[in-house]
Motif scaffolding. Structure first.
Motif, short mmCIF file in Angstrom:
data_model
loop_
_atom_site.label_atom_id
_atom_site.label_comp_id
_atom_site.label_asym_id
_atom_site.label_seq_id
_atom_site.Cartn_x
_atom_site.Cartn_y
_atom_site.Cartn_z
N LEU A 127 0.84 -1.20 0.00
CA LEU A 127 0.00 0.00 0.00
C LEU A 127 0.88 1.24 0.00
N PRO A 128 0.47 2.29 -0.71
CA PRO A 128 1.26 3.53 -0.72
C PRO A 128 1.16 4.26 0.61
N GLU A 129 2.15 5.08 0.90
CA GLU A 129 2.11 5.89 2.12
C GLU A 129 0.95 6.88 2.05
N ALA A 130 0.39 7.19 3.21
CA ALA A 130 -0.81 8.04 3.25
C ALA A 130 -0.55 9.44 2.73
N ASP A 131 0.70 9.94 2.87
CA ASP A 131 0.99 11.32 2.46
C ASP A 131 1.43 11.43 1.01
N THR A 132 1.43 10.32 0.26
CA THR A 132 1.79 10.37 -1.16
C THR A 132 0.55 10.66 -2.00
N GLN A 133 0.78 10.96 -3.27
CA GLN A 133 -0.34 11.25 -4.16
C GLN A 133 -1.27 10.05 -4.30
N LEU A 134 -0.67 8.85 -4.43
CA LEU A 134 -1.48 7.65 -4.54
C LEU A 134 -2.26 7.40 -3.25
N GLY A 135 -1.57 7.60 -2.12
CA GLY A 135 -2.24 7.39 -0.84
C GLY A 135 -3.41 8.32 -0.64
N GLN A 136 -3.27 9.58 -1.01
CA GLN A 136 -4.35 10.55 -0.87
C GLN A 136 -5.50 10.23 -1.83
N ALA A 137 -5.15 9.78 -3.04
CA ALA A 137 -6.19 9.41 -4.00
C ALA A 137 -6.98 8.20 -3.51
N LEU A 138 -6.28 7.23 -2.89
CA LEU A 138 -6.97 6.07 -2.34
C LEU A 138 -7.89 6.46 -1.19
N ALA A 139 -7.45 7.42 -0.39
CA ALA A 139 -8.29 7.90 0.70
C ALA A 139 -9.58 8.51 0.15
N ARG A 140 -9.48 9.20 -0.96
CA ARG A 140 -10.66 9.79 -1.58
C ARG A 140 -11.59 8.71 -2.10
N VAL A 141 -11.00 7.65 -2.68
CA VAL A 141 -11.83 6.53 -3.15
C VAL A 141 -12.56 5.91 -1.96
N GLY A 142 -11.86 5.79 -0.83
CA GLY A 142 -12.49 5.23 0.36
C GLY A 142 -13.65 6.06 0.84
N THR A 143 -13.59 7.35 0.58
CA THR A 143 -14.69 8.24 0.98
C THR A 143 -15.86 8.15 0.01
N ASP A 144 -15.53 8.02 -1.29
CA ASP A 144 -16.58 8.03 -2.31
C ASP A 144 -17.24 6.67 -2.53
N VAL A 145 -16.46 5.60 -2.36
CA VAL A 145 -16.96 4.25 -2.63
C VAL A 145 -17.28 3.57 -1.30
N SER A 146 -18.51 3.21 -1.13
CA SER A 146 -18.95 2.60 0.11
C SER A 146 -18.26 1.25 0.34
N GLY A 147 -17.70 1.07 1.54
CA GLY A 147 -17.09 -0.20 1.91
C GLY A 147 -15.74 -0.47 1.27
N PHE A 148 -15.15 0.56 0.65
CA PHE A 148 -13.87 0.34 -0.03
C PHE A 148 -12.73 0.22 0.99
N SER A 149 -11.87 -0.75 0.77
CA SER A 149 -10.65 -0.94 1.56
C SER A 149 -9.50 -1.16 0.58
N ALA A 150 -8.44 -0.38 0.73
CA ALA A 150 -7.32 -0.46 -0.21
C ALA A 150 -6.69 -1.85 -0.23
#
Length: 231
Positions: free
Chosen positions: A78-101
């Motif tokens: 998994l990418p680090e939370a402070d990277t661009q990929l990590g931040q984008a995944l966090a957004r997916v987790g917010t938009d997509v119900s039940g999403f886990s990286a």
């Protein structure tokens, strides 16, 4: 007048010459042995470093029937939370119900394994469940061409080494679908023979494959493969 003792001088010179020769030979041998003894610990140290380097590289799984340790589990990176990929995944987790990286990587692993198996068996209905129409058409075309040439495909997935995110594109909220690119490192035996049994593609040896598959979430929430390429 007393005669000069030439015989004594002769034997003295001969003794010096023989002594010098013996010292020269033995001295060089002892010196070479000392050098070899000094180099032996260094050679072992180099060997240890080489073994350490090999251990860090991906290793193929054990062959069937081989006695050995348990097979290594798939690695999910998994990418680090402070990277661009990590931040984008966090957004997916917010938009997509039940999403886990991490869970999605496990899902991608399952889809990859099922797709490999279905492609090897030319199981189009199974492929239709996991592939987008465009990718399904591409896979179907390859299978049809091989069928026309009477080629036999052998495709065996032995192990999936690791998965990690290559790209993340969250949905834009205006109909744009979420897309996730995943790198997949696997070990496969993949080859193709013609109607005469001659090898025309691939190799019978266990081979490492590096792929990048892109998954897109449909309106019904189902993820499908929309692109495949070598990484």
């Amino acid at each position: 007048m007393t005669d000069f003792p030439w015989d004594i001088v002769f034997w003295a010179l001969l003794a010096v010459a023989v002594g010098s020769a013996v010292f020269f030979v033995l001295g060089r041998r002892m010196g070479a042995q000392a050098i070899r003894q000094e180099q032996m610990p260094a050679a072992r140290a180099v060997g240890q470093r080489q073994e350490g380097g090999v251990a860090d590289a991906p290793k193929p799984p054990p062959l069937p029937g081989r006695v050995g340790g348990e097979q290594k589990a798939t690695e999910y990176r998994l990418p680090e939370a402070d990277t661009q990929l990590g931040q984008a995944l966090a957004r997916v987790g917010t938009d997509v119900s039940g999403f886990s990286a991490e869970y999605f990587l496990k899902k991608a692993e399952d889809i990859f394994a099922r797709t490999i198996k279905a492609f090897a068996c030319a199981d189009l209905p199974a492929l239709e469940k996991v592939l987008s129409p465009a990718v399904l058409e591409m896979f179907s075309h390859v299978l049809e061409e091989r069928k026309k040439r009477h080629e036999q495909v052998h495709l065996e997935l032995r192990r999936i080494e690791r998965l990690d995110y290559a790209s993340v594109h969250p949905g834009d909220g205006e109909g744009g679908a979420c897309r996730l690119g995943v790198r997949i490192v696997s070990w496969q035996v993949s080859y193709c023979r013609d109607e005469k049994g001659m090898l025309v593609e691939g190799t019978e040896a266990l081979t490492e494959f590096r792929d990048r598959w892109t998954f897109e979430q449909g309106e019904n929430g189902q993820w499908k493969v929309v692109a495949t390429e070598a990484d």
